[in-house]
Design a protein around this motif. Structure first.
Motif, PDB file in Angstrom:
ATOM      1  N   LEU A   4       0.826  -1.210   0.000  1.00 18.63           N
ATOM      2  CA  LEU A   4       0.000   0.000   0.000  1.00 18.63           C
ATOM      3  C   LEU A   4       0.860   1.260   0.000  1.00 18.63           C
ATOM      4  O   LEU A   4       0.545   2.241  -0.691  1.00 18.63           O
ATOM      5  CB  LEU A   4      -0.931   0.003   1.216  1.00 18.63           C
ATOM      6  CG  LEU A   4      -2.093  -0.998   1.205  1.00 18.63           C
ATOM      7  CD1 LEU A   4      -2.874  -0.909   2.510  1.00 18.63           C
ATOM      8  CD2 LEU A   4      -3.029  -0.766   0.018  1.00 18.63           C
ATOM      9  N   CYS A   5       1.943   1.230   0.766  1.00 19.88           N
ATOM     10  CA  CYS A   5       2.865   2.381   0.776  1.00 19.88           C
ATOM     11  C   CYS A   5       3.484   2.586  -0.594  1.00 19.88           C
ATOM     12  O   CYS A   5       3.604   3.727  -1.074  1.00 19.88           O
ATOM     13  CB  CYS A   5       3.950   2.179   1.838  1.00 19.88           C
ATOM     14  SG  CYS A   5       3.351   2.262   3.543  1.00 19.88           S
ATOM     15  N   ALA A  15       4.088  -0.542  -6.960  1.00 21.20           N
ATOM     16  CA  ALA A  15       3.208  -1.462  -6.239  1.00 21.20           C
ATOM     17  C   ALA A  15       3.110  -2.803  -6.958  1.00 21.20           C
ATOM     18  O   ALA A  15       3.132  -3.864  -6.331  1.00 21.20           O
ATOM     19  CB  ALA A  15       1.822  -0.844  -6.077  1.00 21.20           C
ATOM     20  N   LYS A  16       3.001  -2.759  -8.289  1.00 22.74           N
ATOM     21  CA  LYS A  16       2.920  -4.010  -9.072  1.00 22.74           C
ATOM     22  C   LYS A  16       4.187  -4.835  -8.906  1.00 22.74           C
ATOM     23  O   LYS A  16       4.141  -6.054  -8.694  1.00 22.74           O
ATOM     24  CB  LYS A  16       2.710  -3.682 -10.562  1.00 22.74           C
ATOM     25  CG  LYS A  16       1.299  -3.291 -10.907  1.00 22.74           C
ATOM     26  CD  LYS A  16       1.183  -3.100 -12.416  1.00 22.74           C
ATOM     27  CE  LYS A  16      -0.244  -2.740 -12.793  1.00 22.74           C
ATOM     28  NZ  LYS A  16      -0.388  -2.486 -14.244  1.00 22.74           N
ATOM     29  N   LEU A  17       5.323  -4.173  -9.006  1.00 20.29           N
ATOM     30  CA  LEU A  17       6.600  -4.873  -8.877  1.00 20.29           C
ATOM     31  C   LEU A  17       6.780  -5.428  -7.468  1.00 20.29           C
ATOM     32  O   LEU A  17       7.276  -6.552  -7.282  1.00 20.29           O
ATOM     33  CB  LEU A  17       7.760  -3.929  -9.223  1.00 20.29           C
ATOM     34  CG  LEU A  17       7.806  -3.438 -10.680  1.00 20.29           C
ATOM     35  CD1 LEU A  17       8.887  -2.372 -10.840  1.00 20.29           C
ATOM     36  CD2 LEU A  17       8.056  -4.603 -11.633  1.00 20.29           C
ATOM     37  N   ALA A  18       6.375  -4.649  -6.485  1.00 20.39           N
ATOM     38  CA  ALA A  18       6.483  -5.098  -5.087  1.00 20.39           C
ATOM     39  C   ALA A  18       5.595  -6.310  -4.853  1.00 20.39           C
ATOM     40  O   ALA A  18       6.013  -7.278  -4.197  1.00 20.39           O
ATOM     41  CB  ALA A  18       6.089  -3.971  -4.141  1.00 20.39           C
ATOM     42  N   LEU A  19       4.384  -6.279  -5.397  1.00 20.96           N
ATOM     43  CA  LEU A  19       3.452  -7.394  -5.228  1.00 20.96           C
ATOM     44  C   LEU A  19       4.039  -8.680  -5.815  1.00 20.96           C
ATOM     45  O   LEU A  19       3.961  -9.750  -5.186  1.00 20.96           O
ATOM     46  CB  LEU A  19       2.127  -7.050  -5.908  1.00 20.96           C
ATOM     47  CG  LEU A  19       0.931  -7.948  -5.626  1.00 20.96           C
ATOM     48  CD1 LEU A  19       0.682  -8.071  -4.139  1.00 20.96           C
ATOM     49  CD2 LEU A  19      -0.310  -7.416  -6.330  1.00 20.96           C
ATOM     50  N   LYS A  73      -5.331 -10.519  -2.967  1.00 24.78           N
ATOM     51  CA  LYS A  73      -6.408 -10.435  -3.955  1.00 24.78           C
ATOM     52  C   LYS A  73      -6.981  -9.019  -4.013  1.00 24.78           C
ATOM     53  O   LYS A  73      -7.305  -8.504  -5.085  1.00 24.78           O
ATOM     54  CB  LYS A  73      -7.492 -11.459  -3.623  1.00 24.78           C
ATOM     55  CG  LYS A  73      -7.041 -12.897  -3.885  1.00 24.78           C
ATOM     56  CD  LYS A  73      -8.049 -13.922  -3.380  1.00 24.78           C
ATOM     57  CE  LYS A  73      -7.513 -15.335  -3.611  1.00 24.78           C
ATOM     58  NZ  LYS A  73      -8.397 -16.364  -2.990  1.00 24.78           N
ATOM     59  N   LEU A  74      -7.090  -8.384  -2.841  1.00 24.33           N
ATOM     60  CA  LEU A  74      -7.571  -7.002  -2.814  1.00 24.33           C
ATOM     61  C   LEU A  74      -6.610  -6.087  -3.567  1.00 24.33           C
ATOM     62  O   LEU A  74      -7.040  -5.237  -4.368  1.00 24.33           O
ATOM     63  CB  LEU A  74      -7.720  -6.515  -1.368  1.00 24.33           C
ATOM     64  CG  LEU A  74      -8.040  -5.025  -1.201  1.00 24.33           C
ATOM     65  CD1 LEU A  74      -9.374  -4.661  -1.829  1.00 24.33           C
ATOM     66  CD2 LEU A  74      -8.018  -4.621   0.277  1.00 24.33           C
ATOM     67  N   LEU A  75      -5.322  -6.253  -3.308  1.00 21.08           N
ATOM     68  CA  LEU A  75      -4.334  -5.407  -3.987  1.00 21.08           C
ATOM     69  C   LEU A  75      -4.448  -5.517  -5.502  1.00 21.08           C
ATOM     70  O   LEU A  75      -4.375  -4.503  -6.221  1.00 21.08           O
ATOM     71  CB  LEU A  75      -2.915  -5.793  -3.546  1.00 21.08           C
ATOM     72  CG  LEU A  75      -2.478  -5.278  -2.178  1.00 21.08           C
ATOM     73  CD1 LEU A  75      -1.242  -6.015  -1.693  1.00 21.08           C
ATOM     74  CD2 LEU A  75      -2.214  -3.776  -2.221  1.00 21.08           C
ATOM     75  N   LYS A  76      -4.645  -6.730  -5.997  1.00 18.85           N
ATOM     76  CA  LYS A  76      -4.755  -6.932  -7.450  1.00 18.85           C
ATOM     77  C   LYS A  76      -5.997  -6.232  -8.004  1.00 18.85           C
ATOM     78  O   LYS A  76      -5.957  -5.616  -9.080  1.00 18.85           O
ATOM     79  CB  LYS A  76      -4.766  -8.428  -7.776  1.00 18.85           C
ATOM     80  CG  LYS A  76      -3.400  -9.071  -7.568  1.00 18.85           C
ATOM     81  CD  LYS A  76      -3.414 -10.568  -7.801  1.00 18.85           C
ATOM     82  CE  LYS A  76      -2.013 -11.152  -7.604  1.00 18.85           C
ATOM     83  NZ  LYS A  76      -1.973 -12.610  -7.737  1.00 18.85           N
ATOM     84  N   LYS A  77      -7.113  -6.291  -7.244  1.00 19.31           N
ATOM     85  CA  LYS A  77      -8.330  -5.599  -7.682  1.00 19.31           C
ATOM     86  C   LYS A  77      -8.139  -4.083  -7.667  1.00 19.31           C
ATOM     87  O   LYS A  77      -8.591  -3.380  -8.572  1.00 19.31           O
ATOM     88  CB  LYS A  77      -9.498  -5.978  -6.767  1.00 19.31           C
ATOM     89  CG  LYS A  77     -10.021  -7.389  -6.964  1.00 19.31           C
ATOM     90  CD  LYS A  77     -11.168  -7.670  -6.001  1.00 19.31           C
ATOM     91  CE  LYS A  77     -11.641  -9.103  -6.122  1.00 19.31           C
ATOM     92  NZ  LYS A  77     -12.699  -9.413  -5.115  1.00 19.31           N
ATOM     93  N   LEU A  78      -7.455  -3.602  -6.637  1.00 15.96           N
ATOM     94  CA  LEU A  78      -7.222  -2.158  -6.534  1.00 15.96           C
ATOM     95  C   LEU A  78      -6.303  -1.669  -7.649  1.00 15.96           C
ATOM     96  O   LEU A  78      -6.519  -0.581  -8.207  1.00 15.96           O
ATOM     97  CB  LEU A  78      -6.630  -1.813  -5.169  1.00 15.96           C
ATOM     98  CG  LEU A  78      -7.498  -2.107  -3.942  1.00 15.96           C
ATOM     99  CD1 LEU A  78      -6.792  -1.661  -2.665  1.00 15.96           C
ATOM    100  CD2 LEU A  78      -8.866  -1.452  -4.058  1.00 15.96           C
ATOM    101  N   LYS A  92     -15.071  -2.320  -0.119  1.00 17.35           N
ATOM    102  CA  LYS A  92     -16.279  -2.680   0.642  1.00 17.35           C
ATOM    103  C   LYS A  92     -16.358  -4.192   0.846  1.00 17.35           C
ATOM    104  O   LYS A  92     -16.693  -4.663   1.941  1.00 17.35           O
ATOM    105  CB  LYS A  92     -17.526  -2.195  -0.103  1.00 17.35           C
ATOM    106  CG  LYS A  92     -17.838  -0.726   0.099  1.00 17.35           C
ATOM    107  CD  LYS A  92     -18.968  -0.266  -0.801  1.00 17.35           C
ATOM    108  CE  LYS A  92     -20.303  -0.882  -0.417  1.00 17.35           C
ATOM    109  NZ  LYS A  92     -21.402  -0.342  -1.272  1.00 17.35           N
ATOM    110  N   GLU A  93     -16.044  -4.920  -0.195  1.00 12.28           N
ATOM    111  CA  GLU A  93     -16.097  -6.391  -0.114  1.00 12.28           C
ATOM    112  C   GLU A  93     -15.092  -6.908   0.921  1.00 12.28           C
ATOM    113  O   GLU A  93     -15.404  -7.783   1.734  1.00 12.28           O
ATOM    114  CB  GLU A  93     -15.792  -6.987  -1.495  1.00 12.28           C
ATOM    115  CG  GLU A  93     -15.878  -8.502  -1.551  1.00 12.28           C
ATOM    116  CD  GLU A  93     -15.407  -9.056  -2.888  1.00 12.28           C
ATOM    117  OE1 GLU A  93     -15.060 -10.250  -2.929  1.00 12.28           O
ATOM    118  OE2 GLU A  93     -15.360  -8.299  -3.894  1.00 12.28           O
ATOM    119  N   PHE A  94     -13.885  -6.345   0.897  1.00 13.39           N
ATOM    120  CA  PHE A  94     -12.850  -6.749   1.862  1.00 13.39           C
ATOM    121  C   PHE A  94     -13.281  -6.384   3.281  1.00 13.39           C
ATOM    122  O   PHE A  94     -13.179  -7.197   4.205  1.00 13.39           O
ATOM    123  CB  PHE A  94     -11.532  -6.051   1.514  1.00 13.39           C
ATOM    124  CG  PHE A  94     -10.380  -6.426   2.408  1.00 13.39           C
ATOM    125  CD1 PHE A  94      -9.585  -7.524   2.118  1.00 13.39           C
ATOM    126  CD2 PHE A  94     -10.090  -5.684   3.551  1.00 13.39           C
ATOM    127  CE1 PHE A  94      -8.522  -7.878   2.945  1.00 13.39           C
ATOM    128  CE2 PHE A  94      -9.039  -6.025   4.380  1.00 13.39           C
ATOM    129  CZ  PHE A  94      -8.238  -7.127   4.071  1.00 13.39           C
TER     130      PHE A  94
END
Length: 259
Positions: free
Chosen positions: A172-173, A182-186, A203-208, A225-227
């Protein structure tokens, strides 16, 4: 005892502590009983600090704790010095609201705990530092700590469940700073810690990331909201997720809403 009475008692304890410190220095350089006087002085400084805290005289409480810390570190008793640093940090974060000073004392405490190989206690202090650093927009500092603690805990059977939270917060940071980062970190975190891939956080990070790439504010909000319906968001996560959402075009300049 009222506040004035507590302060008077604290001042007396400080005076007694100082007498014992002087006596220990003059008694054959601390040999033959010097240590006893020094330990008594530390106890008195600590008691004085507690009395000052009850009287809400925070600056004098900190002075007493610092005096005890100086003696404990000279004696090589770093664990108890670390605990006093935490007490000072808590005064700064809750009473004096000086987060930079709170961070400094948590960092010093973590250093002492590391030196004593109390890694779990050190990590607790570092996580405090990371959370505050991110709030102060010192994202690189927060990322380094979350990654370090995540790497330290992911191979520990008792702690590895927490590692996903630390990698989530680090990502998130990264996300606030730059979407590509963020993509590379994930990708890096999934490679380091394969169990992260199946976590709700990953999974949340990928959706975001997908919603952000498409500049789709509604999809972003729906994913959050789902999370949140299963894992309640705390204030820190809410703050970070709002900062990311603000970078979606058309989301407006206000605080926005996540849910």
């Amino acid at each position: 005892m009222d506040s004035a009475g507590k302060e008077r008692e604290a001042v007396q304890l400080m005076a007694e502590a100082e007498k014992r410190v002087k006596a220990s220095h003059s008694f054959l350089r601390g040999l033959f009983g010097g240590n006893t006087r020094i330990e008594e002085a530390c106890e008195m400084y600590t008691r004085a600090a507690n009395m000052f805290k009850m009287a809400k005289n925070w600056s004098e409480a900190i002075n007493c704790l610092n005096a005890a810390i100086d003696i404990y570190t000279d004696m090589g008793r770093f664990t108890i010095a670390a605990k006093h640093h935490i007490t000072i940090a808590e005064i700064y974060e809750t009473e004096l609201v000086d987060i930079e000073k709170a961070i400094a004392h948590y960092e010093q405490s973590a250093d002492y705990y590391k030196g004593e190989e109390s890694n779990s206690s050190a990590n607790k202090c570092l996580l405090k530092v990371a959370a505050y650093a991110a709030q102060l927009e010192q994202y690189q500092k927060a990322i380094e700590i979350y990654e370090q603690v995540g790497a330290n805990t992911m191979d520990n059977p008792l702690l590895k469940y927490s590692a996903k939270d630390y990698f989530f917060k680090a990502a998130l940071c990264h996300f606030i700073v730059d979407e590509l980062n963020a993509k590379l970190a994930l990708e890096k975190y999934e490679e380091m810690f394969p169990a992260f891939t199946d976590s709700r956080e990953c999974k949340l990070l990928k959706k975001l990331l997908e919603a952000h790439e498409e500049q789709n504010s509604e999809a972003y909000t729906e994913a959050v909201k789902e999370f949140d319906s299963i894992s309640r968001l705390d204030q820190w996560l809410t703050t970070m997720l709002l900062r990311i959402k603000k970078s979606i075009q058309g989301d407006g300049e206000g605080d926005g809403d996540l849910k």
